[in-house]
Write a protein that holds these residues in place. Sequence first.
Motif, PDB file in Angstrom:
ATOM      1  N   ARG A  64       5.568  21.304  -9.365  1.00 44.00           N
ATOM      2  CA  ARG A  64       4.247  20.935  -9.896  1.00 44.00           C
ATOM      3  C   ARG A  64       4.335  19.706 -10.784  1.00 44.00           C
ATOM      4  NH1 ARG A  64       1.758  26.738 -11.763  1.00 44.00           N
ATOM      5  NH2 ARG A  64       1.863  27.697  -9.703  1.00 44.00           N
ATOM      6  N   THR A  65       5.557  19.318 -11.142  1.00 42.07           N
ATOM      7  CA  THR A  65       5.733  18.226 -12.090  1.00 42.07           C
ATOM      8  C   THR A  65       6.228  16.929 -11.455  1.00 42.07           C
ATOM      9  OG1 THR A  65       7.989  18.938 -12.596  1.00 42.07           O
ATOM     10  CG2 THR A  65       6.211  19.837 -13.981  1.00 42.07           C
ATOM     11  N   LEU A  66       6.516  16.959 -10.139  1.00 45.71           N
ATOM     12  CA  LEU A  66       7.047  15.768  -9.476  1.00 45.71           C
ATOM     13  C   LEU A  66       6.269  15.445  -8.209  1.00 45.71           C
ATOM     14  CD1 LEU A  66      10.889  16.465  -9.703  1.00 45.71           C
ATOM     15  CD2 LEU A  66       9.534  14.973 -11.178  1.00 45.71           C
ATOM     16  N   GLN A  67       6.165  14.152  -7.941  1.00 43.07           N
ATOM     17  CA  GLN A  67       5.612  13.640  -6.685  1.00 43.07           C
ATOM     18  C   GLN A  67       6.552  12.577  -6.157  1.00 43.07           C
ATOM     19  OE1 GLN A  67       1.666  12.164  -7.784  1.00 43.07           O
ATOM     20  NE2 GLN A  67       0.757  13.789  -6.556  1.00 43.07           N
ATOM     21  N   ASP A  68       6.443  12.286  -4.866  1.00 44.11           N
ATOM     22  CA  ASP A  68       7.141  11.154  -4.263  1.00 44.11           C
ATOM     23  C   ASP A  68       6.120  10.066  -3.992  1.00 44.11           C
ATOM     24  OD1 ASP A  68       9.641  12.393  -4.224  1.00 44.11           O
ATOM     25  OD2 ASP A  68       9.344  13.216  -2.224  1.00 44.11           O
ATOM     26  N   LEU A  69       6.597   8.857  -3.853  1.00 45.04           N
ATOM     27  CA  LEU A  69       5.734   7.721  -3.549  1.00 45.04           C
ATOM     28  C   LEU A  69       6.209   7.117  -2.234  1.00 45.04           C
ATOM     29  CD1 LEU A  69       3.365   6.052  -4.768  1.00 45.04           C
ATOM     30  CD2 LEU A  69       5.111   4.465  -5.578  1.00 45.04           C
ATOM     31  N   PRO A 108       1.873  14.589 -12.289  1.00 46.32           N
ATOM     32  CA  PRO A 108       3.313  14.589 -12.015  1.00 46.32           C
ATOM     33  C   PRO A 108       3.970  13.222 -12.154  1.00 46.32           C
ATOM     34  CG  PRO A 108       2.054  15.574 -10.209  1.00 46.32           C
ATOM     35  CD  PRO A 108       1.078  14.941 -11.127  1.00 46.32           C
ATOM     36  N   LYS A 109       5.274  13.244 -12.409  1.00 46.38           N
ATOM     37  CA  LYS A 109       6.095  12.037 -12.427  1.00 46.38           C
ATOM     38  C   LYS A 109       6.519  11.716 -10.986  1.00 46.38           C
ATOM     39  CE  LYS A 109       8.172  12.957 -16.913  1.00 46.38           C
ATOM     40  NZ  LYS A 109       9.434  13.232 -17.629  1.00 46.38           N
ATOM     41  N   CYS A 146       0.852  -1.185   0.000  1.00 45.19           N
ATOM     42  CA  CYS A 146       0.000   0.000   0.000  1.00 45.19           C
ATOM     43  C   CYS A 146       0.894   1.244   0.000  1.00 45.19           C
ATOM     44  CB  CYS A 146      -0.904   0.041   1.234  1.00 45.19           C
ATOM     45  SG  CYS A 146      -2.018  -1.361   1.382  1.00 45.19           S
ATOM     46  N   CYS A 147       0.703   2.095  -0.974  1.00 46.50           N
ATOM     47  CA  CYS A 147       1.509   3.311  -1.104  1.00 46.50           C
ATOM     48  C   CYS A 147       0.599   4.525  -1.155  1.00 46.50           C
ATOM     49  CB  CYS A 147       2.325   3.281  -2.391  1.00 46.50           C
ATOM     50  SG  CYS A 147       3.399   1.849  -2.590  1.00 46.50           S
ATOM     51  N   ARG A 148       1.227   5.688  -0.982  1.00 44.58           N
ATOM     52  CA  ARG A 148       0.501   6.931  -1.199  1.00 44.58           C
ATOM     53  C   ARG A 148       1.451   7.930  -1.840  1.00 44.58           C
ATOM     54  NH1 ARG A 148       0.510   7.093   4.594  1.00 44.58           N
ATOM     55  NH2 ARG A 148       2.068   8.542   5.322  1.00 44.58           N
ATOM     56  N   LYS A 149       0.878   8.777  -2.654  1.00 43.78           N
ATOM     57  CA  LYS A 149       1.665   9.811  -3.329  1.00 43.78           C
ATOM     58  C   LYS A 149       1.708  11.045  -2.442  1.00 43.78           C
ATOM     59  CE  LYS A 149       0.372   8.213  -7.914  1.00 43.78           C
ATOM     60  NZ  LYS A 149      -0.337   8.526  -9.153  1.00 43.78           N
ATOM     61  N   THR A 150       2.879  11.688  -2.429  1.00 44.82           N
ATOM     62  CA  THR A 150       3.041  12.929  -1.682  1.00 44.82           C
ATOM     63  C   THR A 150       3.632  13.972  -2.626  1.00 44.82           C
ATOM     64  OG1 THR A 150       5.246  12.305  -0.901  1.00 44.82           O
ATOM     65  CG2 THR A 150       3.389  11.731   0.517  1.00 44.82           C
ATOM     66  N   ASN A 151       3.279  15.207  -2.409  1.00 44.91           N
ATOM     67  CA  ASN A 151       3.784  16.279  -3.261  1.00 44.91           C
ATOM     68  C   ASN A 151       5.229  16.600  -2.926  1.00 44.91           C
ATOM     69  OD1 ASN A 151       1.334  16.647  -4.661  1.00 44.91           O
ATOM     70  ND2 ASN A 151       0.545  17.880  -2.987  1.00 44.91           N
ATOM     71  N   VAL A 152       6.010  16.893  -3.965  1.00 47.05           N
ATOM     72  CA  VAL A 152       7.377  17.360  -3.779  1.00 47.05           C
ATOM     73  C   VAL A 152       7.295  18.872  -3.604  1.00 47.05           C
ATOM     74  CG1 VAL A 152       9.632  17.655  -4.883  1.00 47.05           C
ATOM     75  CG2 VAL A 152       8.390  15.491  -5.139  1.00 47.05           C
ATOM     76  N   GLU A 153       7.816  19.337  -2.486  1.00 47.05           N
ATOM     77  CA  GLU A 153       7.742  20.759  -2.176  1.00 47.05           C
ATOM     78  C   GLU A 153       8.373  21.583  -3.292  1.00 47.05           C
ATOM     79  OE1 GLU A 153       9.273  23.703   1.343  1.00 47.05           O
ATOM     80  OE2 GLU A 153       8.697  21.667   1.883  1.00 47.05           O
ATOM     81  N   GLY A 154       7.638  22.579  -3.762  1.00 50.95           N
ATOM     82  CA  GLY A 154       8.137  23.491  -4.786  1.00 50.95           C
ATOM     83  C   GLY A 154       8.078  22.962  -6.203  1.00 50.95           C
TER      84      GLY A 154
END
Length: 187
Positions: free
Chosen positions: A92-97, A133-134, A82-90
Amino acid sequence: MTPPAINMNSTTPTAAETNKPGLARIRVGLGDVTKNNLNQLMRLNKVLFPIDYKPSFYNEILEVGEFAKIIYFNDICVGAVCCRKTNVEGSRTLQDLYIATLGILAPYRQYGLGSKLLKHVLENAELPPSSGPKIARVYLHVQTNNEQALKFYKKHGFEKKERCENYYPQFDESDAYLLEKVLIREN
């Protein structure tokens, strides 16, 4: 209601299985997490992890698509990720998993099932998104005394980023390592 998609895409025994006498061919498949099998995932997580996950956790899991899977061994539910996506600070084109949970029932460990789940997550994280986002990195926390998990993630290219003191305050061994695998490096 339609049953969850199950991809029985492996019928060849793994190296660990070929050394076991009398083992017939096995079927391993990944299934989607849906409202129909969410209770099964909840029960599985209660057995695998000493943490009670709230209903909001499971509601999020229903929204992550390929980043939440149940693994079946001869049609028996034996593990999940089970994963969740989190926003990369600053950005708009990237997220972390974030890998919130990845576990296999004890009798089914050493068959490569955890690796199959993790490889599925990593392969999907590396795919170009159809929209949005990637994935820049995949990360998780592991208790500092969990040598088996640390070895497992290292084998799959994860590195220790930092030690997080008292990350799990409810446990005797409360410290954790933040592990990560970077997929996209920003300049």
